[in-house]
Scaffold this motif. Sequence first.
Motif, PDB file in Angstrom:
ATOM      1  N   SER A   1       9.286  -7.039  -3.824  1.00  0.00           N
ATOM      2  CA  SER A   1      10.467  -6.304  -4.237  1.00  0.00           C
ATOM      3  C   SER A   1      10.053  -5.231  -5.438  1.00  0.00           C
ATOM      4  O   SER A   1      10.330  -4.098  -5.062  1.00  0.00           O
ATOM      5  N   MET A   2       9.574  -5.912  -6.186  1.00  0.00           N
ATOM      6  CA  MET A   2       9.284  -5.065  -7.555  1.00  0.00           C
ATOM      7  C   MET A   2       8.306  -4.065  -7.187  1.00  0.00           C
ATOM      8  O   MET A   2       8.325  -2.831  -7.740  1.00  0.00           O
ATOM      9  N   GLU A   3       7.180  -4.498  -6.515  1.00  0.00           N
ATOM     10  CA  GLU A   3       6.026  -3.587  -6.171  1.00  0.00           C
ATOM     11  C   GLU A   3       6.584  -2.537  -5.322  1.00  0.00           C
ATOM     12  O   GLU A   3       6.063  -1.150  -5.589  1.00  0.00           O
ATOM     13  N   LEU A   4       7.308  -2.666  -4.476  1.00  0.00           N
ATOM     14  CA  LEU A   4       7.818  -1.603  -3.402  1.00  0.00           C
ATOM     15  C   LEU A   4       8.866  -0.707  -4.247  1.00  0.00           C
ATOM     16  O   LEU A   4       8.611   0.463  -4.152  1.00  0.00           O
ATOM     17  N   ALA A   5       9.613  -1.205  -5.092  1.00  0.00           N
ATOM     18  CA  ALA A   5      10.613  -0.446  -5.959  1.00  0.00           C
ATOM     19  C   ALA A   5       9.644   0.461  -6.927  1.00  0.00           C
ATOM     20  O   ALA A   5       9.970   1.637  -6.886  1.00  0.00           O
ATOM     21  N   HIS A   6       8.775   0.038  -7.475  1.00  0.00           N
ATOM     22  CA  HIS A   6       7.709   1.041  -8.241  1.00  0.00           C
ATOM     23  C   HIS A   6       7.050   2.069  -7.376  1.00  0.00           C
ATOM     24  O   HIS A   6       7.016   3.080  -7.789  1.00  0.00           O
ATOM     25  N   ALA A   7       6.537   1.771  -6.358  1.00  0.00           N
ATOM     26  CA  ALA A   7       6.027   2.573  -5.342  1.00  0.00           C
ATOM     27  C   ALA A   7       7.065   3.563  -4.900  1.00  0.00           C
ATOM     28  O   ALA A   7       6.882   4.966  -4.834  1.00  0.00           O
ATOM     29  N   ILE A   8       8.168   3.496  -4.587  1.00  0.00           N
ATOM     30  CA  ILE A   8       9.066   4.073  -4.086  1.00  0.00           C
ATOM     31  C   ILE A   8       9.521   5.224  -5.124  1.00  0.00           C
ATOM     32  O   ILE A   8       9.529   6.507  -4.899  1.00  0.00           O
ATOM     33  N   SER A   9       9.932   4.611  -6.461  1.00  0.00           N
ATOM     34  CA  SER A   9      10.087   5.399  -7.596  1.00  0.00           C
ATOM     35  C   SER A   9       8.941   6.617  -7.920  1.00  0.00           C
ATOM     36  O   SER A   9       9.152   7.833  -8.116  1.00  0.00           O
ATOM     37  N   SER A  10       7.654   6.015  -7.835  1.00  0.00           N
ATOM     38  CA  SER A  10       6.405   6.884  -7.878  1.00  0.00           C
ATOM     39  C   SER A  10       6.460   7.989  -6.924  1.00  0.00           C
ATOM     40  O   SER A  10       6.103   9.210  -7.066  1.00  0.00           O
ATOM     41  N   LEU A  11       6.611   7.522  -5.566  1.00  0.00           N
ATOM     42  CA  LEU A  11       6.533   8.858  -4.533  1.00  0.00           C
ATOM     43  C   LEU A  11       7.645   9.599  -4.449  1.00  0.00           C
ATOM     44  O   LEU A  11       7.533  10.901  -4.286  1.00  0.00           O
TER      45      LEU A  11
ATOM     46  N   SER B   1      26.829 -14.291   3.954  1.00  0.00           N
ATOM     47  CA  SER B   1      26.251 -12.969   4.426  1.00  0.00           C
ATOM     48  C   SER B   1      25.780 -12.518   2.959  1.00  0.00           C
ATOM     49  O   SER B   1      26.363 -12.812   1.973  1.00  0.00           O
ATOM     50  N   PHE B   2      24.648 -11.586   3.019  1.00  0.00           N
ATOM     51  CA  PHE B   2      24.280 -10.843   1.759  1.00  0.00           C
ATOM     52  C   PHE B   2      24.568  -9.510   2.103  1.00  0.00           C
ATOM     53  O   PHE B   2      24.162  -8.578   3.044  1.00  0.00           O
ATOM     54  N   GLU B   3      25.074  -8.676   1.011  1.00  0.00           N
ATOM     55  CA  GLU B   3      25.344  -7.255   0.940  1.00  0.00           C
ATOM     56  C   GLU B   3      24.443  -6.591   0.058  1.00  0.00           C
ATOM     57  O   GLU B   3      24.063  -6.892  -0.776  1.00  0.00           O
ATOM     58  N   SER B   4      24.716  -5.009   0.389  1.00  0.00           N
ATOM     59  CA  SER B   4      23.811  -4.301  -0.455  1.00  0.00           C
ATOM     60  C   SER B   4      25.254  -3.636  -1.223  1.00  0.00           C
ATOM     61  O   SER B   4      25.997  -3.103  -1.034  1.00  0.00           O
ATOM     62  N   PHE B   5      24.762  -3.357  -2.586  1.00  0.00           N
ATOM     63  CA  PHE B   5      25.661  -2.833  -3.765  1.00  0.00           C
ATOM     64  C   PHE B   5      25.368  -1.609  -4.204  1.00  0.00           C
ATOM     65  O   PHE B   5      26.068  -0.736  -4.703  1.00  0.00           O
ATOM     66  N   GLY B   6      24.120  -0.935  -3.892  1.00  0.00           N
ATOM     67  CA  GLY B   6      23.654   0.345  -4.114  1.00  0.00           C
ATOM     68  C   GLY B   6      23.456   0.376  -5.742  1.00  0.00           C
ATOM     69  O   GLY B   6      23.827  -0.574  -6.475  1.00  0.00           O
ATOM     70  N   PRO B   7      23.124   1.578  -6.273  1.00  0.00           N
ATOM     71  CA  PRO B   7      22.652   2.889  -5.235  1.00  0.00           C
ATOM     72  C   PRO B   7      21.234   2.627  -4.880  1.00  0.00           C
ATOM     73  O   PRO B   7      20.488   1.999  -5.480  1.00  0.00           O
ATOM     74  N   ALA B   8      20.906   3.067  -3.768  1.00  0.00           N
ATOM     75  CA  ALA B   8      19.429   3.121  -3.185  1.00  0.00           C
ATOM     76  C   ALA B   8      18.724   3.971  -4.005  1.00  0.00           C
ATOM     77  O   ALA B   8      19.093   4.825  -4.564  1.00  0.00           O
ATOM     78  N   LEU B   9      17.448   3.415  -3.979  1.00  0.00           N
ATOM     79  CA  LEU B   9      16.598   4.204  -4.700  1.00  0.00           C
ATOM     80  C   LEU B   9      16.159   5.884  -3.881  1.00  0.00           C
ATOM     81  O   LEU B   9      15.946   6.574  -4.789  1.00  0.00           O
ATOM     82  N   THR B  10      16.435   5.827  -2.736  1.00  0.00           N
ATOM     83  CA  THR B  10      16.329   7.073  -2.084  1.00  0.00           C
ATOM     84  C   THR B  10      17.019   6.992  -0.671  1.00  0.00           C
ATOM     85  O   THR B  10      17.510   6.226  -0.282  1.00  0.00           O
ATOM     86  N   ASP B  11      17.630   8.262  -0.485  1.00  0.00           N
ATOM     87  CA  ASP B  11      18.366   8.658   0.810  1.00  0.00           C
ATOM     88  C   ASP B  11      17.883   9.481   1.659  1.00  0.00           C
ATOM     89  O   ASP B  11      18.046   9.690   2.869  1.00  0.00           O
ATOM     90  N   ASP B  12      16.493   9.677   1.597  1.00  0.00           N
ATOM     91  CA  ASP B  12      15.380  10.436   2.395  1.00  0.00           C
ATOM     92  C   ASP B  12      15.279   9.695   3.933  1.00  0.00           C
ATOM     93  O   ASP B  12      15.545   8.397   3.673  1.00  0.00           O
TER      94      ASP B  12
ATOM     95  N   VAL C   1       0.827  -1.113  -0.125  1.00  0.00           N
ATOM     96  CA  VAL C   1       0.037   0.089  -0.060  1.00  0.00           C
ATOM     97  C   VAL C   1       0.931   1.202  -0.014  1.00  0.00           C
ATOM     98  O   VAL C   1       1.813   1.334   0.797  1.00  0.00           O
ATOM     99  N   ALA C   2       0.710   2.140  -0.749  1.00  0.00           N
ATOM    100  CA  ALA C   2       1.625   3.372  -1.226  1.00  0.00           C
ATOM    101  C   ALA C   2       0.718   4.600  -1.093  1.00  0.00           C
ATOM    102  O   ALA C   2      -0.032   4.819  -1.712  1.00  0.00           O
ATOM    103  N   GLU C   3       0.938   5.584  -0.488  1.00  0.00           N
ATOM    104  CA  GLU C   3       0.170   6.718  -0.471  1.00  0.00           C
ATOM    105  C   GLU C   3       1.372   7.988   0.074  1.00  0.00           C
ATOM    106  O   GLU C   3       2.248   7.973   0.620  1.00  0.00           O
ATOM    107  N   LEU C   4       1.123   9.099  -0.716  1.00  0.00           N
ATOM    108  CA  LEU C   4       1.741  10.253  -0.374  1.00  0.00           C
ATOM    109  C   LEU C   4       0.870  11.027   0.795  1.00  0.00           C
ATOM    110  O   LEU C   4      -0.096  11.496   0.303  1.00  0.00           O
TER     111      LEU C   4
END
Length: 414
Positions: free
Chosen positions: A232-242, A290-301, A207-210
């Motif tokens: 993951s795909m749905e959340l990525a779309h939501a973050i990009s849209s927001l 271990s599992f690592e993050s390689f970036g870049p993040a979708l947002t730094d907010d 669920v995504a709302e501004l």
Amino acid sequence: MGFMDKQIFRLGFSLLIAFCLALGGLMEPAAALTQEQKLVSEVWRIVNRTYLDGTFNHQNWAQVRQKALEKPLNDQKATYGAIQKMLKSLDDPFTRFLDPEQYRSLQVNTSGELTGVGLQIALNPQTGRLEVVSPIVGSPADKAGIRPRDRIIKIEGISTENLTLDEAAARMRGPIGSLITLLIERDGEGETEVRVVRDRIALNPVVAELRVSPQGTPVGYLRLSQFNANASMELAHAISSLEKKGAAAYILDLRNNPGGLLQSGIEIARLWLDSGTIVYTVNRQGIQGSFESFGPALTDDPLVILVNQGTASASEILAGALQDNGRAHLVGETTFGKGLIQSLFELSDGSGLAVTIAKYETPKHRDINKLGIKPDTAIAQEPITREQIATEADLQYQAALEQLKTNSVMAKKL
């Protein structure tokens, strides 16, 4: 090596194999096993090879196999019963046998769609009682008023006391339009009988709302209900849209999220992190992956995550990863405490086996199994209705807004 030496070597090697097989408790040659016995042996071997606890709950695992094969296994029911009894000796509710129907259902669930009443359930590790983690939004169970933390006492008059998680889930499944009666116990209200009509459940996990905070800051509110293949795909779309709409801060609501696919939790952590460890896994040899993050993040907010007692498994991996990396501030209650990882195996007759193969630790090596993750800001919350989530009646949500206002969460990188 001469001919005689080779013969002695072969004989010695054969004796060694025979000795090892005897130690393994092999009763008779594999060729002599019936189909039913082969299935029992197949399960035994998978557990023997992969199970997290190398002591197998402080018992002789070879002897357990021997006992399971002592009694005649004349049909499927007897075979499945023998397998379940064998697994029960491990005293691990997450290592479990799934008959072909249950196995197919689990695959469908994680793929994004199911049929039933729309309840996410768990066995409380302390009490062993069957509890509602969360009703799925808009599902028949949700509309019938079933709430998180409700205890399911009976399903169609059958006590849930001795049912496994999968047996309980199987009893709640059924044809669309069919009626099911559940006896629910709720703190302070006693027992209530609830009738629910089964339906097809769409599993859109995001669920995504501004929103706009009282200070006028555009806040992206994201609620994630579970970690299925789409999450993951749905959340990525939501973050990009927001982001495009001008969100300057985020609240990620993981309350009553029971988890799901480990990989989904890792992929979602990568959406928020430029770098850093997400999670460590530890197997029975003590070997750490271990599992690592390689970036870049979708947002730094700035990011605040809402958690509660129903935040479990992959949700805890995500919350722990972002908390330990200083990327998010956690608000709410201590999480459920499921820090074990299961792998799913398909068996030769179409049934399935879920086996606890590892435990996980947060980036700061916190083992959270049965302990949970403590929030940075603890806020208790009485049960609220679905409509009250993320409103003025939602104390945890209001505390998250307050946290963003004080700007004590990770500031946006310059």
